[in-house]
Design a protein around this motif. Structure first.
Motif, PDB file in Angstrom:
ATOM      1  N   LEU A 186     -53.287 -51.355  25.701  1.00 14.75           N
ATOM      2  CA  LEU A 186     -54.284 -50.702  24.839  1.00 14.75           C
ATOM      3  C   LEU A 186     -55.661 -51.289  25.161  1.00 14.75           C
ATOM      4  N   PRO A 187     -56.223 -51.004  26.345  1.00 14.11           N
ATOM      5  CA  PRO A 187     -57.456 -51.691  26.763  1.00 14.11           C
ATOM      6  C   PRO A 187     -58.689 -51.385  25.922  1.00 14.11           C
ATOM      7  N   ALA A 188     -58.645 -50.320  25.122  1.00  9.17           N
ATOM      8  CA  ALA A 188     -59.819 -49.978  24.292  1.00  9.17           C
ATOM      9  C   ALA A 188     -59.644 -50.457  22.862  1.00  9.17           C
ATOM     10  N   LEU A 189     -58.595 -51.243  22.607  1.00  8.85           N
ATOM     11  CA  LEU A 189     -58.241 -51.632  21.235  1.00  8.85           C
ATOM     12  C   LEU A 189     -59.437 -52.195  20.464  1.00  8.85           C
ATOM     13  N   ARG A 190     -59.643 -51.684  19.263  1.00 13.91           N
ATOM     14  CA  ARG A 190     -60.725 -52.169  18.401  1.00 13.91           C
ATOM     15  C   ARG A 190     -60.117 -52.982  17.263  1.00 13.91           C
ATOM     16  N   PRO A 191     -60.590 -54.205  17.023  1.00 13.34           N
ATOM     17  CA  PRO A 191     -60.027 -55.025  15.947  1.00 13.34           C
ATOM     18  C   PRO A 191     -60.065 -54.333  14.592  1.00 13.34           C
ATOM     19  N   ALA A 192     -61.145 -53.638  14.287  1.00 16.23           N
ATOM     20  CA  ALA A 192     -61.259 -52.977  12.968  1.00 16.23           C
ATOM     21  C   ALA A 192     -60.220 -51.873  12.822  1.00 16.23           C
ATOM     22  N   GLU A 193     -59.949 -51.156  13.916  1.00 18.09           N
ATOM     23  CA  GLU A 193     -58.944 -50.079  13.839  1.00 18.09           C
ATOM     24  C   GLU A 193     -57.542 -50.679  13.709  1.00 18.09           C
ATOM     25  N   LEU A 194     -57.289 -51.765  14.396  1.00 21.51           N
ATOM     26  CA  LEU A 194     -55.989 -52.431  14.252  1.00 21.51           C
ATOM     27  C   LEU A 194     -55.824 -52.940  12.812  1.00 21.51           C
ATOM     28  N   ALA A 195     -56.902 -53.428  12.236  1.00 22.13           N
ATOM     29  CA  ALA A 195     -56.839 -53.907  10.847  1.00 22.13           C
ATOM     30  C   ALA A 195     -56.490 -52.756   9.904  1.00 22.13           C
ATOM     31  N   ARG A 196     -57.035 -51.567  10.194  1.00 25.97           N
ATOM     32  CA  ARG A 196     -56.706 -50.409   9.345  1.00 25.97           C
ATOM     33  C   ARG A 196     -55.227 -50.060   9.460  1.00 25.97           C
ATOM     34  N   VAL A 197     -54.715 -50.136  10.689  1.00 32.01           N
ATOM     35  CA  VAL A 197     -53.300 -49.811  10.897  1.00 32.01           C
ATOM     36  C   VAL A 197     -52.415 -50.823  10.185  1.00 32.01           C
ATOM     37  N   PRO A 220     -41.750 -51.329   4.304  1.00 31.05           N
ATOM     38  CA  PRO A 220     -40.863 -52.314   4.943  1.00 31.05           C
ATOM     39  C   PRO A 220     -40.979 -52.250   6.469  1.00 31.05           C
ATOM     40  N   ARG A 221     -40.914 -51.000   6.990  1.00 28.95           N
ATOM     41  CA  ARG A 221     -41.137 -50.800   8.435  1.00 28.95           C
ATOM     42  C   ARG A 221     -42.044 -49.576   8.572  1.00 28.95           C
ATOM     43  N   ALA A 222     -42.968 -49.637   9.532  1.00 34.06           N
ATOM     44  CA  ALA A 222     -43.883 -48.503   9.759  1.00 34.06           C
ATOM     45  C   ALA A 222     -44.229 -48.466  11.233  1.00 34.06           C
ATOM     46  N   PHE A 223     -44.679 -47.296  11.697  1.00 34.90           N
ATOM     47  CA  PHE A 223     -45.054 -47.198  13.117  1.00 34.90           C
ATOM     48  C   PHE A 223     -46.218 -46.254  13.290  1.00 34.90           C
ATOM     49  N   LEU A 224     -46.899 -46.416  14.440  1.00 39.54           N
ATOM     50  CA  LEU A 224     -48.026 -45.546  14.796  1.00 39.54           C
ATOM     51  C   LEU A 224     -47.668 -44.821  16.085  1.00 39.54           C
ATOM     52  N   ALA A 225     -47.754 -43.511  16.061  1.00 37.93           N
ATOM     53  CA  ALA A 225     -47.450 -42.727  17.271  1.00 37.93           C
ATOM     54  C   ALA A 225     -48.593 -42.879  18.280  1.00 37.93           C
ATOM     55  N   ASP A 226     -48.274 -42.673  19.560  1.00 34.48           N
ATOM     56  CA  ASP A 226     -49.324 -42.760  20.588  1.00 34.48           C
ATOM     57  C   ASP A 226     -50.174 -41.484  20.550  1.00 34.48           C
ATOM     58  N   THR A 227     -51.184 -41.429  21.406  1.00 35.55           N
ATOM     59  CA  THR A 227     -52.136 -40.307  21.377  1.00 35.55           C
ATOM     60  C   THR A 227     -51.433 -38.968  21.583  1.00 35.55           C
ATOM     61  N   GLN A 228     -50.452 -38.970  22.480  1.00 31.88           N
ATOM     62  CA  GLN A 228     -49.758 -37.699  22.769  1.00 31.88           C
ATOM     63  C   GLN A 228     -48.841 -37.281  21.626  1.00 31.88           C
ATOM     64  N   ALA A 272     -38.243 -45.983   9.833  1.00 33.48           N
ATOM     65  CA  ALA A 272     -39.621 -46.495   9.757  1.00 33.48           C
ATOM     66  C   ALA A 272     -40.534 -45.359   9.301  1.00 33.48           C
ATOM     67  N   VAL A 273     -41.565 -45.699   8.534  1.00 35.67           N
ATOM     68  CA  VAL A 273     -42.502 -44.687   8.017  1.00 35.67           C
ATOM     69  C   VAL A 273     -43.617 -44.469   9.037  1.00 35.67           C
ATOM     70  N   GLU A 274     -43.891 -43.217   9.380  1.00 33.05           N
ATOM     71  CA  GLU A 274     -44.984 -42.951  10.338  1.00 33.05           C
ATOM     72  C   GLU A 274     -46.323 -43.091   9.617  1.00 33.05           C
ATOM     73  N   LEU A 275     -47.222 -43.839  10.211  1.00 38.60           N
ATOM     74  CA  LEU A 275     -48.574 -44.012   9.651  1.00 38.60           C
ATOM     75  C   LEU A 275     -49.427 -42.836  10.087  1.00 38.60           C
ATOM     76  N   ARG A 276     -49.940 -42.094   9.123  1.00 41.03           N
ATOM     77  CA  ARG A 276     -50.769 -40.923   9.414  1.00 41.03           C
ATOM     78  C   ARG A 276     -52.239 -41.314   9.217  1.00 41.03           C
ATOM     79  N   LEU A 277     -52.852 -41.862  10.251  1.00 43.50           N
ATOM     80  CA  LEU A 277     -54.249 -42.317  10.160  1.00 43.50           C
ATOM     81  C   LEU A 277     -55.070 -41.561  11.211  1.00 43.50           C
ATOM     82  N   ASP A 278     -56.255 -41.094  10.819  1.00 41.23           N
ATOM     83  CA  ASP A 278     -57.060 -40.282  11.754  1.00 41.23           C
ATOM     84  C   ASP A 278     -58.042 -41.113  12.572  1.00 41.23           C
TER      85      ASP A 278
END
Ligand code: GTP
Ligand code: PEP
Length: 275
Positions: free
Chosen positions: A110-121, A129-137, A169-175
């Protein structure tokens, strides 16, 4: 005020064998980029206010040394049984040896990773208990979290978005977390990551540097480019004229070719990069 509570576990395959899908786009740079992506990922995770520590699971000695320099706790990939086994191993170590509670397995590309966006996730993930973030595709997964005492149960690989959902796991729906979803597998992925703003290791490996400012003296027909790490690089009119520096805006990414080293290093060509 975000309290750092999550241990992030990143897996890195030996760079020599990594990012095979990227080979056609970057050629011989592939292994260096595989490592550069990981170093940018670790550096950004380490700057994230929600992250207590980063554990990297990697068997490559040279890569391990650089990951440690970037601030990761590095453990060998003892299972050597693929990505999910590596992640389980990293989580076991983090919890048994480092006293970790909540964990998040995150891709190291994830070479463009932003700390603030990771904090939101991670903030959103902490509600489950468990959650995940889908990739761009929307097919794979770039992050899977587990609360303290909850098994991670990773099923990365292929259609892992559906697999993680099926695992409960619950999918995180973040824009607004594009940088956490943008893993780089192909040349097209890399262009998007560069447009988002890749980290220094990736930019430097590609010969791209982010110039934050420049000065140019028309009378002496020479000047200086100030890179985002504060390095001033002198240039003369030949480089200025050849690369169109006159169009450079602070923050504009440029491909800078240099010769020499240390105080003798000079810019020989500056080309504006349009992404
Ligand atoms: N430690 C470890 N990391 C792995 C392993 N397999 C994949 N990874 C890492 O998991 C992340 C996601 O994997 P991929 O995107 O498939 O990376 P890759 O295998 O280098 O890419 P391809 O060769 O194109 O499949 C990357 O950071 C890889 O380095 C493994 O067996 N062990
Ligand atoms: C391993 C995964 O990613 P990739 O497609 O990059 O291999 C995944 O999404 O689970």
């Amino acid at each position: 005020m975000t309290t750092p509570t999550t241990t992030v576990v990143v897996p890195l395959k030996p760079p020599a064998a990594g990012k095979s899908r990227l080979a056609s786009a970057v050629g011989a740079l592939r292994p260096q980029l595989a490592l550069a992506f990981a170093l940018d990922t670790v550096a950004a995770a380490r700057r994230c206010p929600a992250v207590t520590r980063v554990v990297a699971v990697c068997d490559d000695e040279q890569a391990a040394a650089q990951l440690a320099l970037a601030g990761a706790v590095v453990v060998p990939d003892a299972p050597a049984a693929g990505l999910n086994a590596a992640l389980e191993h990293g989580v076991r170590y983090a919890r048994a040896v480092l006293g970790a509670g909540a964990v998040a397995a995150m891709s190291a590309d994830l070479p463009a990773l932003r700390p603030a966006e990771l904090a939101r996730v991670l903030g959103a993930a902490s509600a489950h208990p468990r959650a995940f973030l889908a990739d761009t595709q929307g097919v794979g997964t770039t992050l899977l979290s587990a609360a303290a005492g909850v098994p991670l149960l990773p099923v990365f690989g292929g259609q892992s978005r559906a697999a993680h959902a099926a695992s409960g796991a619950v999918e995180l729906r973040l824009d607004d977390v594009a940088s956490v979803r943008r893993d780089v597998d192909t040349g097209a992925d890399l262009q998007v990551a560069l447009a988002l703003g890749a980290g220094r290791h990736t930019l430097t490996t590609l010969g791209l540097m982010q110039a934050t400012a420049y000065t140019y003296s028309p009378d002496s027909r020479s000047g200086q480019v100030l890179l985002d790490d504060g390095t001033p690089l002198p240039f003369d009119s030949a480089a200025f004229d050849a690369g169109g520096l006159r169009l450079l805006r602070p923050g504009q990414r440029v491909r800078i070719e240099t010769e020499g080293a240390g105080t003798d290093r000079r810019i020989t060509l500056i080309t504006l990069q349009t992404f």
